[in-house]
Structures are given as structure tokens and as C-alpha cells.
Design a protein around this motif. Structure first.
Motif, PDB file in Angstrom:
ATOM      1  N   LEU A  41       3.762   5.315  13.872  1.00  0.00           N
ATOM      2  CA  LEU A  41       3.764   4.179  12.946  1.00  0.00           C
ATOM      3  C   LEU A  41       5.134   3.508  12.914  1.00  0.00           C
ATOM      4  CD1 LEU A  41       1.620   5.405   9.937  1.00  0.00           C
ATOM      5  CD2 LEU A  41       1.212   3.418  11.358  1.00  0.00           C
ATOM      6  N   THR A  78       3.496   9.657  11.912  1.00  0.00           N
ATOM      7  CA  THR A  78       4.630   8.961  11.318  1.00  0.00           C
ATOM      8  C   THR A  78       5.472   8.281  12.381  1.00  0.00           C
ATOM      9  OG1 THR A  78       4.655  10.703   9.680  1.00  0.00           O
ATOM     10  CG2 THR A  78       6.568   9.267   9.760  1.00  0.00           C
ATOM     11  N   ALA A  95       0.873  -5.069   4.525  1.00  0.00           N
ATOM     12  CA  ALA A  95       0.032  -3.948   4.120  1.00  0.00           C
ATOM     13  C   ALA A  95       0.231  -2.780   5.081  1.00  0.00           C
ATOM     14  CB  ALA A  95      -1.432  -4.368   4.066  1.00  0.00           C
ATOM     15  N   LEU A  96       0.282  -3.085   6.383  1.00  0.00           N
ATOM     16  CA  LEU A  96       0.446  -2.008   7.375  1.00  0.00           C
ATOM     17  C   LEU A  96       1.803  -1.338   7.238  1.00  0.00           C
ATOM     18  CD1 LEU A  96      -0.496  -0.474   9.984  1.00  0.00           C
ATOM     19  CD2 LEU A  96       0.974  -2.058  11.190  1.00  0.00           C
ATOM     20  N   VAL A  97       2.845  -2.144   7.096  1.00  0.00           N
ATOM     21  CA  VAL A  97       4.196  -1.581   7.034  1.00  0.00           C
ATOM     22  C   VAL A  97       4.333  -0.672   5.811  1.00  0.00           C
ATOM     23  CG1 VAL A  97       6.623  -2.161   6.797  1.00  0.00           C
ATOM     24  CG2 VAL A  97       5.181  -3.509   8.292  1.00  0.00           C
ATOM     25  N   ALA A 107       2.352   2.483   6.361  1.00  0.00           N
ATOM     26  CA  ALA A 107       3.101   3.428   7.185  1.00  0.00           C
ATOM     27  C   ALA A 107       4.012   4.264   6.301  1.00  0.00           C
ATOM     28  CB  ALA A 107       3.912   2.679   8.244  1.00  0.00           C
ATOM     29  N   LEU A 131      -3.234  -4.696  14.323  1.00  0.00           N
ATOM     30  CA  LEU A 131      -2.081  -5.494  13.911  1.00  0.00           C
ATOM     31  C   LEU A 131      -1.072  -5.618  15.039  1.00  0.00           C
ATOM     32  CD1 LEU A 131      -1.821  -4.145  10.339  1.00  0.00           C
ATOM     33  CD2 LEU A 131      -2.153  -6.516  10.961  1.00  0.00           C
ATOM     34  N   ARG A 166       9.866 -10.350   6.806  1.00  0.00           N
ATOM     35  CA  ARG A 166       9.288 -10.878   8.042  1.00  0.00           C
ATOM     36  C   ARG A 166       7.767 -10.759   8.057  1.00  0.00           C
ATOM     37  NH1 ARG A 166      12.403 -12.119  12.270  1.00  0.00           N
ATOM     38  NH2 ARG A 166      10.864 -11.597  13.849  1.00  0.00           N
ATOM     39  N   PHE A 167       7.219  -9.995   7.128  1.00  0.00           N
ATOM     40  CA  PHE A 167       5.786  -9.715   7.213  1.00  0.00           C
ATOM     41  C   PHE A 167       5.010 -10.417   6.118  1.00  0.00           C
ATOM     42  CE2 PHE A 167       7.856  -5.914   8.974  1.00  0.00           C
ATOM     43  CZ  PHE A 167       7.454  -6.086  10.271  1.00  0.00           C
ATOM     44  N   GLU A 168       3.757 -10.683   6.452  1.00  0.00           N
ATOM     45  CA  GLU A 168       2.889 -11.357   5.497  1.00  0.00           C
ATOM     46  C   GLU A 168       1.550 -10.662   5.472  1.00  0.00           C
ATOM     47  OE1 GLU A 168       2.008 -15.726   4.904  1.00  0.00           O
ATOM     48  OE2 GLU A 168       3.473 -15.736   6.503  1.00  0.00           O
ATOM     49  N   VAL A 182       6.039  -0.306  13.733  1.00  0.00           N
ATOM     50  CA  VAL A 182       6.680  -1.192  12.763  1.00  0.00           C
ATOM     51  C   VAL A 182       7.908  -1.854  13.388  1.00  0.00           C
ATOM     52  CG1 VAL A 182       7.979  -1.211  10.608  1.00  0.00           C
ATOM     53  CG2 VAL A 182       5.790  -0.055  10.717  1.00  0.00           C
ATOM     54  N   VAL A 222       2.003   6.838   4.385  1.00  0.00           N
ATOM     55  CA  VAL A 222       1.570   7.945   5.231  1.00  0.00           C
ATOM     56  C   VAL A 222       2.749   8.854   5.568  1.00  0.00           C
ATOM     57  CG1 VAL A 222       0.698   8.503   7.514  1.00  0.00           C
ATOM     58  CG2 VAL A 222      -0.375   6.700   6.199  1.00  0.00           C
ATOM     59  N   ALA A 223       3.910   8.219   5.787  1.00  0.00           N
ATOM     60  CA  ALA A 223       5.086   8.988   6.213  1.00  0.00           C
ATOM     61  C   ALA A 223       5.635   9.840   5.073  1.00  0.00           C
ATOM     62  CB  ALA A 223       6.161   8.038   6.730  1.00  0.00           C
ATOM     63  N   PHE A 257      -6.277   0.283  12.705  1.00  0.00           N
ATOM     64  CA  PHE A 257      -5.618  -0.760  11.920  1.00  0.00           C
ATOM     65  C   PHE A 257      -4.273  -1.104  12.556  1.00  0.00           C
ATOM     66  CE2 PHE A 257      -3.345  -1.644   7.681  1.00  0.00           C
ATOM     67  CZ  PHE A 257      -3.762  -2.952   7.648  1.00  0.00           C
ATOM     68  N   LEU A 265       0.849  -1.192   0.000  1.00  0.00           N
ATOM     69  CA  LEU A 265       0.000   0.000   0.000  1.00  0.00           C
ATOM     70  C   LEU A 265       0.879   1.235   0.000  1.00  0.00           C
ATOM     71  CD1 LEU A 265      -2.751  -0.988   2.560  1.00  0.00           C
ATOM     72  CD2 LEU A 265      -3.055  -0.490   0.158  1.00  0.00           C
ATOM     73  N   PRO A 310      -1.696  -8.857   5.812  1.00  0.00           N
ATOM     74  CA  PRO A 310      -2.094  -7.559   6.354  1.00  0.00           C
ATOM     75  C   PRO A 310      -0.940  -6.831   7.056  1.00  0.00           C
ATOM     76  CG  PRO A 310      -3.088  -9.344   7.596  1.00  0.00           C
ATOM     77  CD  PRO A 310      -2.490  -9.949   6.379  1.00  0.00           C
ATOM     78  N   TYR A 311       0.020  -7.589   7.590  1.00  0.00           N
ATOM     79  CA  TYR A 311       1.137  -6.939   8.273  1.00  0.00           C
ATOM     80  C   TYR A 311       2.006  -6.185   7.277  1.00  0.00           C
ATOM     81  CZ  TYR A 311      -0.271  -9.410  12.374  1.00  0.00           C
ATOM     82  OH  TYR A 311      -1.015  -9.845  13.427  1.00  0.00           O
TER      83      TYR A 311
END
Lengths: 363, 289
Positions: B266, B263, A133-135, A138, B227, A126-128, B270, A141-142, B223, A78, A130-131
Motif C-alpha cells: 500500500l 502495508t 479514501a485509498l490513502v 492504507a 486507483l 494532492r488527492f481527491e 501511495v 490498514v497499516a 481497490f 477512512l 476516492p484517491y
């Protein structure tokens, strides 16, 4: 008997290969015709339409990058708007601060995209689902917030760029020159993507997508290929970002919002994630459907855009190319009775003779 | 120390709201493996319904209850009409459908209720408590969330429908063989998620003011909370949401101006996830080979 069936199989393969070759020739002709058409198109359109189509191709390159990652390697992102921004800002800063000519900014943008993708791909291992997707979310957004923070990126205002002039003596104006320039890059991108995906690397990516454990058991270096997929994907998207900066002549943090990243994902899904042609459909969707929506309803254009997404997903859950591709292949089979019949009769002709010999041997 | 505790409590109040929405996300994820991007906008729309009712002079708690009922039915209808057609489609198609739903709700709200900020009444008076450590409003928000959680827990633990829903989420095929109507359970799940979201929206509206963009930031925090706690764990979602709320507040107070707050929050999360890739309370995704 076994010899016989093996012989039939190999004969069938040979004849099928010939037929495929003929189809291949047709296909090559069709593709060449399409390219000529695409190159001639801007000369019959208004400046604004040319600009819009240029945008479509830029989005197509970005979506192609995302398709490599999501469609062929099974990693969701994302955050591709962030890599798009990285490419755009690389080009913008090089042009604005160092006076680098626009065409020379593409390799550095590609390099930055690739390097960032590799860096990002490492923790992404390390992520799969939805995780991941979140990373990546982030990151999306950043991006605008970080870009606002530095002075060399032009801060909140962004950077204004001089629009590149067409090479003298060619006799075409700026918009049409940029269209052709982007078209060439798009064709190169498609060619590179197709070669990668049809080769060893692409097979490794797809194996990892379909079954990571089996792929690893077959000797595929999973972490290496997953990171490579990330880097390759972001390379494409960063180049698209650089092209966008060149064509629009302006970069600002707000152009690279989370919404852009989501648009890429939507374009990818609408076109067909595990396809190359789908990227172009996705580019059209991202560029034109919001405009159409605006024409239909002034009051709530985004509702129409959302509705369009729903309808596309209901009608073609695997995307336009992903759903129509198999249909087209089936139609091709139907429309070529000559080829198909020839194939069958050749196969049956050849089939009878080895069977006889083997029977003879049995007797 | 006083400032610190103050910020922790106010973080817990916003964390409770994130926790509610995170719980809604987890419920749908557990049942359908789908992250519902429209969850925040559904909650925003529900809040507008509550706002209309309150403006029509309905007493606050009656409006609250009515909104929950309407949201529950609305959520069920959305599952039946909008989500069901992509039930067996690739996950990304379903994700795009929820993104489309997000845009539709956002645009509809802007069209029906305009984009101007609206004031939303708070049911709780705003008085300092415990030597100004927290306000009654914060306490009220936390209390409402806790009551809702207790009710949900009781529903899933002690009712036949709750048990059937858990079964349908865990193993749809076996549940169907036992005579559970899996489709109906999914619809109820969406309805419940919509009602939980509505609660979050109504609780957050007095603080953020009501407008169609109100929930976009909240959804992101929710969200993240879901997570952080582990997307498969309802308890984790609540704890994750609370942690996110407190972290966000502390980062904003001590580390950095509010612009980069999101930011930084997040990035911190992470980093945590890098060490616990399945969240704090989530179970690793196991696949049959």
C-alpha cells in the motif's frame, strides 16, 4: 423608492436580530439544562450504562473530528481509526512507561494528533475523492500491523493501564468520575469546534469544500486551510483516542482495526456530516446499534447493523441532525407565531412611514 | 532469476483476480461516482452459490455459468432495490449503504454457510509448466480473466446496449434525452459488475479457501489496483490490478515477511500515486467552473 426598501430591509434586520436574541436566550437556557441533565444522568444509572455513555461521548469527539474534515472541508477519511490509535497509544505509553497522570496525557495526545494530521494533510493535498479514501485507508490498514511491530507499544498484547482514581473527597466512584471528565472534554471540544466553524477558519473551510477555485480566487489560502483542517480534525480524534485508552484501561493493536475507521465514517454520515450535534448521534449509533442488533438477532447481528445503516440512510440521507435540523428550524418558526407576527407587524409599521416620506419627497 | 520469474507469474495470476474485481469497481464508479464497498462480499456470496452447486454434483463449468447468471440478476436486483433509493442522496449516504450491504452479505454468509473454511475445487489441474516457471492453474486463471476481458470489450465496443451503457455513464442527462433508459443501464452495470466479481471469487476460492472473510483482502488489493490504474479507466484497472498482484508477490518474496506485505504494498502504491494523483491511466477530474 430605493431608500425606502433599504430602510425596510434594515428595520427587518434589526427586529429579526432582536427575535433571534430572544431565541438565543432560550437556546442558551435549553443547552444549560441539557448539560445539567447530562451531568446528573450517571447518578441514576448502573455502572455499565455509565461506561457505555462514556464510550458514546468518546466516539462523539472522534466523529466530531471527522465531521470537521469531511463535513466542513469536504475531505474524506477512512483512516481516522489510525489517529484514534495514535492518541490512545500516546496516552498509554506516557501513563505506562513514564507514569504521567492520566489528565496530563491529553495535551500530548492532542499535539501528536495535530502533528500527524498536518504531516498527513500535506500529501493529502494532492488527492481527491476516492484517491484520498485509498490513502487514508492504507493508513487504517497499516496501523494495527505497525503497532504490533514495536516493543514499546506492547506488541501484540498491547498495554494494560491502571484505571485512574477519582479525586479524593469528591465522594463519587471511578466510572462516574470518568464520565464527568469525558463530558467536560466533550463540551470543550464542541465549544472549540463551534467557535472555529463559525469563525473565519470555518468559513474558509466551507468555502473550499463548496468551491475550491472560487475560494482560492477570494484569497483563501487553500493548501494551508486544507492542511489545517486535517490537523484540527485529527487533533479531536486523537484526544478521543487518549480518552478511550484512559477509560478502557487497555490498548491493543486489534482495537484499532479498519472497522473502527469505517464505524467513524458511518457514525458521521448517520448523524449528519456537516453538523456538530450529529457527532453525538453518531456516537450513540456506533455504541448502541451493534448491541441492539445483537439483541434482535443472535445469528446474524451484523446483518441487522447493516440493515440499520441502510434504513437510516433511506430515511435521512443527510443524517439525523442534517435532515431534522431544517425541520426543527421550520417548526420553531411555526411555533412562535408571536415572535413571527411581531416581526411582520413591526416591519410593516416601519415600512409605511419611510415610504410616505419618500413619496412626499417625490411630490 | 528463475525465482524472480516464478514470482512474477504467480503474481500475474493473483493480479488477474484483483484486476477482475478492480474492473467491477471501475464499472460502478464510472456509472455512479460510487465506490462499491460491497463488491468483494457480493463476489464472496456468489462463490458460495457456486460452491453449493458444485457440491450438488453440478459439473464445474455449468455451475460457473449458472452462478454468473444468478449473480447478474442479483446485482441488478441490488441496484434496483438497495442502491436506487440513495441515487440522488449525498455520495456519503450511498457509500454508507454499500458498507451496510457489505456487513449484511458477510453476516448472511456466516449465518447460512458458517465461518469454517471450505475447500473449493479448482477447474485446472495443478501441474508445473515451462520448467516450473508457472503452473497450469495460474495459466488457467489468467486465461479466464483474459477471455472475460475480451468479451466485455466486445460487449462495450460492438453492441447497442454496450454503447448505450457507455453513453449513460458519460452523460446521463444527454443519454436520457436520446431515449436511453439510464436507470436500466445502471442496473445492467451492477449486474455485470456482480458477474465479474463472481468470476474473481470463483477463481480465487481454490487458492484462499472459501469463507466469509475471503474477499476482504482481495477487495483492498482490487481497490488499490483500480486507483493505481485510474478509477475512471477500465484498461487502467486491469493493468493496475496486475501491477498490484506482482508487487505484492515480489514484496513478499524479497523485502519483508508476509505480515507486513499488505502495508508495504500500500505504501509503495501511495508513493506512486503521489506522483500521479489520478492514477497511471486516469484522466484528471475536471469540473466546470
Amino acid at each position: 423608492m430605493n431608500d425606502g426598501t433599504a430602510a425596510i430591509a434594515s428595520e427587518k434586520l434589526a427586529v429579526g436580530g432582536e427575535a433571534r436574541l430572544r431565541i438565543g436566550a432560550w437556546r442558551r437556557f435549553a443547552i444549560a439544562a441539557l448539560i445539567v441533565l447530562a451531568a446528573a444522568l450517571p447518578f441514576g444509572l448502573s455502572n455499565y450504562q455509565v461506561f457505555e455513555l462514556t464510550q458514546v461521548m468518546i466516539y462523539a469527539i472522534a466523529v466530531l473530528g471527522l465531521n470537521i474534515l469531511t463535513g466542513y472541508n469536504g475531505q474524506i477519511s477512512l483512516g481516522h481509526g489510525g489517529f484514534f490509535a495514535a492518541g490512545g497509544y500516546t496516552a498509554a505509553v506516557l501513563m505506562h512507561r513514564y507514569g504521567v497522570p492520566y489528565w496530563a496525557t491529553l495535551p500530548p495526545a492532542a499535539l501528536v494528533g495535530f502533528a500527524l494530521g498536518l504531516l498527513f494533510g500535506l500529501p493529502a493535498l494532492r488527492f481527491e475523492g476516492p484517491y484520498l479514501a485509498l490513502v487514508t485507508l492504507a493508513m487504517a490498514v497499516a496501523t494495527p500491523q505497525t503497532l504490533k511491530y514495536f516493543s514499546w507499544t506492547g506488541g501484540q498484547q498491547g498495554l494494560n493501564l491502571a484505571k485512574p482514581a477519582p479525586p479524593p473527597g469528591l465522594g463519587i466512584d471511578r466510572d462516574r468520575w470518568l464520565y464527568l471528565f469525558v463530558l467536560v472534554i466533550l463540551l470543550v471540544a464542541i465549544r472549540v469546534a463551534a467557535n472555529l466553524l463559525n469563525g473565519r477558519t470555518g468559513r474558509a473551510w466551507m468555502a473550499i469544500r463548496d468551491h475550491p477555485i472560487a475560494a482560492a480566487a477570494m484569497g483563501v489560502d487553500t493548501p494551508r486551510y486544507k492542511t489545517l483542517a486535517f490537523g484540527t480534525s485529527t487533533l479531536f480524534t486523537a484526544v478521543a483516542g487518549a480518552l478511550a485508552a484512559i477509560v478502557v484501561g487497555f490498548v491493543a493493536p486489534e482495537s484499532f482495526s479498519l472497522f473502527l475507521s469505517i464505524s467513524f465514517l458511518v457514525g458521521s454520515a448517520v448523524g449528519g456530516i456537516a453538523t456538530i450535534g450529529g457527532a453525538i448521534v453518531g456516537g450513540f449509533f456506533i455504541e448502541f446499534v451493534p448491541n441492539f442488533a445483537n439483541d434482535i438477532s443472535d445469528a446474524a447481528p451484523w446483518a441487522i447493523y447493516g440493515l440499520a445503516m441502510l434504513l437510516f440512510m433511506y430515511a435521512m440521507p443527510r443524517g439525523v441532525v442534517g435532515s431534522l435540523g431544517p425541520l426543527a428550524a421550520w417548526l420553531r418558526g411555526r411555533l412562535r407565531p408571536a415572535v413571527a407576527a411581531g416581526e411582520i407587524s413591526a416591519a410593516s409599521n416601519n415600512a409605511s412611514s419611510p415610504q410616505q416620506t419618500s413619496q412626499g419627497r417625490l411630490e | 532469476m528463475h525465482l524472480f520469474l516464478q514470482q512474477v507469474f504467480s503474481g500475474l495470476a493473483s493480479g488477474a483476480i484483483y484486476a477482475s474485481l478492480a474492473l467491477a469497481l471501475v464499472m460502478i464508479y464510472r456509472a455512479t461516482d460510487l465506490v462499491n464497498f460491497a463488491q468483494g462480499e457480493m463476489a464472496m456470496f456468489s462463490t458460495y452459490i457456486a460452491w453449493m452447486l458444485v457440491n450438488a454434483a453440478v459439473p464445474f463449468w455449468a455451475a460457473f455459468a449458472l452462478t454468473l447468471i444468478v449473480s447478474f440478476i442479483g446485482g441488478m436486483v441490488i441496484e434496483r432495490v438497495v442502491v436506487r433509493p440513495v441515487e440522488n442522496a449525498p455520495v456519503l449516504a450511498a457509500v454508507v449503504v454499500t458498507i451496510g450491504l457489505l456487513l449484511i452479505f458477510n453476516a448472511l454468509a456466516g449465518w447460512l454457510f458458517t465461518y469454517t473454511l471450505q475447500e473449493f475445487p479448482s477447474p485446472f489441474p495443478d501441474r508445473p509448466l515451462f520448467g516450473a516457471l508457472m503452473t497450469t492453474r495460474d495459466l488457467g486463471v489468467i486465461a479466464v480473466t483474459l477471455i472475460m476481458l475480451a468479451l466485455l470489450f466486445a460487449f462495450f465496443r460492438f453492441t447497442a446496449t454496450g454503447l448505450a451503457m457507455r453513453a449513460a455513464a458519460q452523460n446521463p442527462a444527454s443519454a436520457r434525452l436520446c431515449g436511453i433508459r439510464v436507470g436500466r443501464m445502471l442496473a445492467i452495470g451492477w449486474g455485470l459488475a456482480a458477474a465479474i466479481g463472481a468470476t474473481a471469487g470463483i477463481m480465487v476460492a481454490p487458492i484462499l479457501f472459501l469463507d466469509p472473510e475471503m474477499m476482504s483482502g482481495v477487495l483492498l488489493y482490487a481497490f488499490t489496483g483500480a486507483l493505481l490504474g485510474g478509477i475512471t479507466s477500465p484498461v487502467g484497472a486491469v493493468i493496475g490490478g496486475l501491477i498490484v498482484g506482482v508487487t505484492e508477490n515480489l514484496v513478499g518474496t524479497y523485502l519483508i515477511a508476509s505480515q507486513l506485505k499488505l502495508t508495504v504494498a500500500l505504501i509503495l502504491i501511495v508513493i506512486v500515486l503521489a506522483f500521479r494523483p489520478n492514477g497511471l491511466f486516469g484522466t484528471a477530474i475536471v469540473r466546470r467552473v
